[in-house]
Design an enzyme around this catalytic site. Sequence first.
Site, short mmCIF file in Angstrom:
data_model
loop_
_atom_site.label_atom_id
_atom_site.label_comp_id
_atom_site.label_asym_id
_atom_site.label_seq_id
_atom_site.Cartn_x
_atom_site.Cartn_y
_atom_site.Cartn_z
N ASP A 106 0.85 -1.20 0.00
CA ASP A 106 0.00 0.00 0.00
C ASP A 106 0.88 1.24 0.00
OD1 ASP A 106 0.68 -0.28 2.74
OD2 ASP A 106 -1.33 -0.84 3.30
N PHE A 155 -9.54 -0.50 3.50
CA PHE A 155 -9.03 -1.45 4.49
C PHE A 155 -9.66 -2.81 4.23
CE2 PHE A 155 -8.84 -3.70 8.52
CZ PHE A 155 -7.49 -3.59 8.79
#
Length: 179
Positions: A106, A155
């Site tokens: 990420d 998420f």
Amino acid sequence: MKRIKLLDKEFALSIPASDIKKALWEMASKINAELHDKNPLMICILNGSFMFSADLMKLIDFPCEISFVKLSSYEGMGSTGKVKQLIGLNEKIEGRTVVLLEDIVDTGVTIEKLIGQLNAQNPRDVKVATLLFKPDACKRNVELDYVGLEIPNDFIVGYGLDYDGYGRNLPDIYTVIDY
């Protein structure tokens, strides 16, 4: 299951196991074609990559080694921005091709730090295989050689990824819907 609850959060199915398997086959095909004669050392980055690494290794069709490192940069639902090495690499990598097996890239901070540490040991080459990549979250210029799936900056849990230790055992990947 279309929805699950882990601790205090609700999650919805976002990537079914069948899509994960397809991505793994495509990654393994590319690795098999490109690295079959390189004697690579595969390095699983624990904890999140254990399922991805195990399933990918079953699809590699040439002899190779696997080792493990344990890094930590997340607390709860966010990256701390600091990478802690909890278990290190014992193998000598000088002159070898190394393939980092990462569950998700990420911000890019963790993978960038690990590549820097490995390059100090003079490998022939360091490659990165990641099941998931969040291009919108990436803050570092890291080269990813094998990417399974690009995903939004949400998420997620499942297939090795967790929320405070829960959800790693799920065969599918889920996105948080309840903040």
